[in-house]
Design an enzyme around this catalytic site. Sequence first.
Site, PDB file in Angstrom:
ATOM      1  N   HIS A   1      48.006   0.027  45.377  1.00  0.00           N
ATOM      2  CA  HIS A   1      47.154   0.850  46.703  1.00  0.00           C
ATOM      3  C   HIS A   1      48.526   0.541  47.257  1.00  0.00           C
ATOM      4  CE1 HIS A   1      46.769  -3.631  45.923  1.00  0.00           C
ATOM      5  NE2 HIS A   1      47.126  -3.930  47.592  1.00  0.00           N
TER       6      HIS A   1
ATOM      7  N   TYR B   1      43.988  -0.654  50.597  1.00  0.00           N
ATOM      8  CA  TYR B   1      43.387   0.585  49.983  1.00  0.00           C
ATOM      9  C   TYR B   1      43.560   1.656  48.642  1.00  0.00           C
ATOM     10  CZ  TYR B   1      40.586  -0.283  54.276  1.00  0.00           C
ATOM     11  OH  TYR B   1      39.629   0.048  55.077  1.00  0.00           O
ATOM     12  N   THR B   2      42.929   1.928  48.209  1.00  0.00           N
ATOM     13  CA  THR B   2      43.803   2.671  46.378  1.00  0.00           C
ATOM     14  C   THR B   2      42.594   4.658  47.015  1.00  0.00           C
ATOM     15  OG1 THR B   2      43.099   1.298  45.393  1.00  0.00           O
ATOM     16  CG2 THR B   2      43.642   3.999  44.463  1.00  0.00           C
TER      17      THR B   2
ATOM     18  N   CYS C   1      36.267  -3.933  39.517  1.00  0.00           N
ATOM     19  CA  CYS C   1      36.942  -4.473  41.154  1.00  0.00           C
ATOM     20  C   CYS C   1      35.826  -4.019  41.984  1.00  0.00           C
ATOM     21  CB  CYS C   1      37.982  -3.358  41.433  1.00  0.00           C
ATOM     22  SG  CYS C   1      38.670  -2.775  42.912  1.00  0.00           S
TER      23      CYS C   1
END
Length: 362
Positions: A164, A181-182, A336
């Site tokens: 990320h 954030y990815t 996740c």
Amino acid sequence: MQKFSAKHNPRHMAYTSVKFHSENTIHLSVYLPPQLLFSTPLSAPTHLEIPLLSSPNPYIWSDIHEEREIEIEIERYTEIEREMELTQSNNHIEIISIAVAVAAVGVAAGIYFYTSNKKKGSLDPENFKEFKLVQKKQLSHNVAKFKFALPTPTSVLGLPIGQHISCRGKDSVGDEVIKPYTPTTLDSDIGYFELVIKMYPQGRMSHHFREMKVGDYMSVKGPKGRFSYKPGQVRAFGMLAGGSGITPMFQVARAILENPTDKTKVYLIYANVTYEDILLKDELDTMAQNYPDRFKIYYVLNQPPESWNGGVGFVSKDMIKDQLPPPASDIQILRCGPPPMNKAMAAHIDDLGYTKEMQFQF
């Protein structure tokens, strides 16, 4: 099989300025230990065959050490295949092929390549860099897709699969905030990267994204993360995602499915409160349709609509048992989601017999 030529340095067995007979150019420095050359003197010019992995090649990296020995390190080869011929012509050699595996050689083997078509990433792990917002698309009342331009139309972000980035912005009172954030894009998406962001009313970074306009810049640093993936490292992934926790799962699944040489299967349970909360649903359904033998998805909603044929309530042990691959040494369960979900899922998969080695939490 690609052919290229190299100059031979008899003192240190170093090969430099290696040029493909195709358009690509690489530099190669190699020290071949006696076990690879049998009884051949190290100073002998050598014919070798070098099969390269398909491009882009994330497994073999390069470094140039002219006129010195370097240790060879091979990560991906699992079979030995050595065919060598000795020949000399004006102190030049033509390298035709080598395929090496560490186990059978019994030594630390290694070859380092640096290819001119291996694009350098646009990220800096130590310093924030600025990326321009070129498109903002509202997907729902609180979800938007943000498209950021990379430095050039042919640049890549350079983010390893499953890792990320850190984004820096300001909250509603002007204080700095940094959040991970990815991206939903891969390095096969050149010239840009995208973030799908769910913006919460009280979220500090959500405020920054909400206020962003096309032409604004986002401060980004990376790559970040502990996850490491190489094609074929497991037979199958089981994935447990909740809410915006889908983004790393989507990135990993997409990388697997779009790689024609990767046969890994993916089984995903994706939980949300309402139907409207499901992120990337069109993309996920398209992957399930395009790869029916390799990608399975099971949606779970806490507050489902009337005509709903997915899971209802919270993700249970029975759902995991029914939808994900059973415990085995060649599978891994990824999770996740919000902290309460991660905690509950960890307890479920422990109870179902998945060892710690079979689990990873983003």
